[in-house]
Design a protein around this motif. Structure first.
Motif, PDB file in Angstrom:
ATOM      1  N   TRP A 100     -22.803   2.113  44.528  1.00 26.89           N
ATOM      2  CA  TRP A 100     -22.948   3.439  45.132  1.00 26.89           C
ATOM      3  C   TRP A 100     -22.395   3.406  46.554  1.00 26.89           C
ATOM      4  N   ILE A 101     -22.064   4.585  47.029  1.00 20.51           N
ATOM      5  CA  ILE A 101     -21.627   4.739  48.413  1.00 20.51           C
ATOM      6  C   ILE A 101     -21.958   6.165  48.843  1.00 20.51           C
ATOM      7  N   PRO A 102     -22.412   6.344  50.096  1.00 16.99           N
ATOM      8  CA  PRO A 102     -22.657   7.718  50.549  1.00 16.99           C
ATOM      9  C   PRO A 102     -21.353   8.511  50.563  1.00 16.99           C
ATOM     10  N   LYS A 103     -21.425   9.727  50.074  1.00 16.08           N
ATOM     11  CA  LYS A 103     -20.258  10.607  49.980  1.00 16.08           C
ATOM     12  C   LYS A 103     -20.355  11.763  50.980  1.00 16.08           C
ATOM     13  N   GLY A 104     -21.566  12.166  51.292  1.00 22.34           N
ATOM     14  CA  GLY A 104     -21.756  13.264  52.229  1.00 22.34           C
ATOM     15  C   GLY A 104     -23.222  13.449  52.543  1.00 22.34           C
ATOM     16  N   SER A 119     -24.511   7.051  32.608  1.00 31.96           N
ATOM     17  CA  SER A 119     -23.427   6.688  31.687  1.00 31.96           C
ATOM     18  C   SER A 119     -22.045   7.117  32.164  1.00 31.96           C
ATOM     19  N   ALA A 120     -21.976   7.973  33.170  1.00 30.47           N
ATOM     20  CA  ALA A 120     -20.683   8.434  33.687  1.00 30.47           C
ATOM     21  C   ALA A 120     -20.725   8.428  35.210  1.00 30.47           C
ATOM     22  N   PRO A 121     -19.577   8.215  35.857  1.00 24.02           N
ATOM     23  CA  PRO A 121     -19.553   8.287  37.318  1.00 24.02           C
ATOM     24  C   PRO A 121     -19.996   9.672  37.791  1.00 24.02           C
ATOM     25  N   GLY A 122     -20.665   9.722  38.919  1.00 22.08           N
ATOM     26  CA  GLY A 122     -21.068  11.036  39.407  1.00 22.08           C
ATOM     27  C   GLY A 122     -21.894  10.997  40.665  1.00 22.08           C
ATOM     28  N   ASP A 123     -22.253  12.186  41.096  1.00 26.04           N
ATOM     29  CA  ASP A 123     -23.063  12.354  42.294  1.00 26.04           C
ATOM     30  C   ASP A 123     -24.534  12.110  41.992  1.00 26.04           C
ATOM     31  N   TYR A 124     -25.191  11.472  42.928  1.00 26.71           N
ATOM     32  CA  TYR A 124     -26.636  11.239  42.886  1.00 26.71           C
ATOM     33  C   TYR A 124     -27.169  11.800  44.196  1.00 26.71           C
ATOM     34  N   THR A 165     -29.976  16.197  52.692  1.00 28.30           N
ATOM     35  CA  THR A 165     -29.584  15.888  51.319  1.00 28.30           C
ATOM     36  C   THR A 165     -28.365  14.990  51.428  1.00 28.30           C
ATOM     37  N   ILE A 166     -28.484  13.801  50.859  1.00 19.98           N
ATOM     38  CA  ILE A 166     -27.384  12.837  50.898  1.00 19.98           C
ATOM     39  C   ILE A 166     -26.813  12.736  49.493  1.00 19.98           C
ATOM     40  N   THR A 167     -25.519  12.919  49.382  1.00 18.90           N
ATOM     41  CA  THR A 167     -24.842  12.781  48.100  1.00 18.90           C
ATOM     42  C   THR A 167     -24.275  11.372  48.020  1.00 18.90           C
ATOM     43  N   MET A 168     -24.737  10.623  47.039  1.00 16.91           N
ATOM     44  CA  MET A 168     -24.237   9.275  46.785  1.00 16.91           C
ATOM     45  C   MET A 168     -23.273   9.340  45.600  1.00 16.91           C
ATOM     46  N   TRP A 169     -22.156   8.654  45.704  1.00 22.90           N
ATOM     47  CA  TRP A 169     -21.220   8.532  44.592  1.00 22.90           C
ATOM     48  C   TRP A 169     -21.565   7.253  43.863  1.00 22.90           C
ATOM     49  N   VAL A 170     -21.938   7.367  42.583  1.00 21.52           N
ATOM     50  CA  VAL A 170     -22.379   6.211  41.800  1.00 21.52           C
ATOM     51  C   VAL A 170     -21.420   5.994  40.644  1.00 21.52           C
ATOM     52  N   THR A 171     -20.946   4.750  40.509  1.00 20.46           N
ATOM     53  CA  THR A 171     -20.048   4.382  39.413  1.00 20.46           C
ATOM     54  C   THR A 171     -20.472   3.035  38.854  1.00 20.46           C
ATOM     55  N   ALA A 172     -20.037   2.752  37.629  1.00 17.59           N
ATOM     56  CA  ALA A 172     -20.262   1.443  37.039  1.00 17.59           C
ATOM     57  C   ALA A 172     -19.395   0.429  37.786  1.00 17.59           C
ATOM     58  N   LYS A 173     -19.913  -0.781  37.942  1.00 13.07           N
ATOM     59  CA  LYS A 173     -19.126  -1.843  38.560  1.00 13.07           C
ATOM     60  C   LYS A 173     -17.988  -2.243  37.628  1.00 13.07           C
ATOM     61  N   SER A 174     -16.894  -2.677  38.224  1.00 16.14           N
ATOM     62  CA  SER A 174     -15.775  -3.157  37.423  1.00 16.14           C
ATOM     63  C   SER A 174     -16.168  -4.422  36.680  1.00 16.14           C
TER      64      SER A 174
END
Length: 155
Positions: free
Chosen positions: A92-96, A122-127, A145-154
């Protein structure tokens, strides 16, 4: 869920000085957070509570806790909560971050971070993570409100 950070918290938090030591370790890993001298109060999946003391280093020209100190506190609580909540297979990484300054912060503060919704891992997206900062009287002085971008690790 990520077990590293949570396991360290669980190991330290019940011991004398353990919450202080955990807070220092986390600030060693991410040094900028050390500027507010946070103290972790509680940490578990979907919940993080962090406090700071009202002291000269976090004050603005009005003698109240600076807005950016509260942003820093919100990002720390929200990020740490996210770290112990997302599956170990994800990153994850903060997006906004959207913030509201509701009232002058004239005392020590406590930030509580919780998820705003249940994500589909199951899919990349905002948390989205909600953070409320309260003064010693229990009044909300700041909300984010913090939007985190969450994706599966490579693989």
């Amino acid at each position: 869920m990520s077990t590293g950070t949570l396991a360290i918290w669980q190991q330290f938090s019940g011991k004398p000085g353990g919450k202080w030591a955990f807070s220092r370790l986390l600030c060693f890993k991410a040094p900028y957070f050390g500027s507010i001298r946070p103290r972790f109060v509680a940490l578990r999946p979907e919940y993080c509570e962090v406090s700071i003391r009202k002291r000269r280093a976090v004050l603005n020209h009005l003698g109240t806790v600076h807005a950016i100190a509260m942003c820093n506190m919100a990002e720390l609580a929200g990020g740490t909560m996210t770290e112990v909540t997302v599956p170990r297979t994800h990153r994850w990484i903060p997006k906004g971050m959207t913030v509201e300054y509701l009232k002058k912060a004239t005392s020590d503060l406590t930030a509580v971070a919780t998820p705003e919704s249940r994500p589909d891992w199951s899919a990349p997206g905002d948390y989205r993570v909600g953070v409320e900062v309260k003064d010693q009287g229990g009044e909300v002085v700041f909300r984010a409100t913090i939007t985190m971008w969450v994706t599966a690790k490579s693989a």
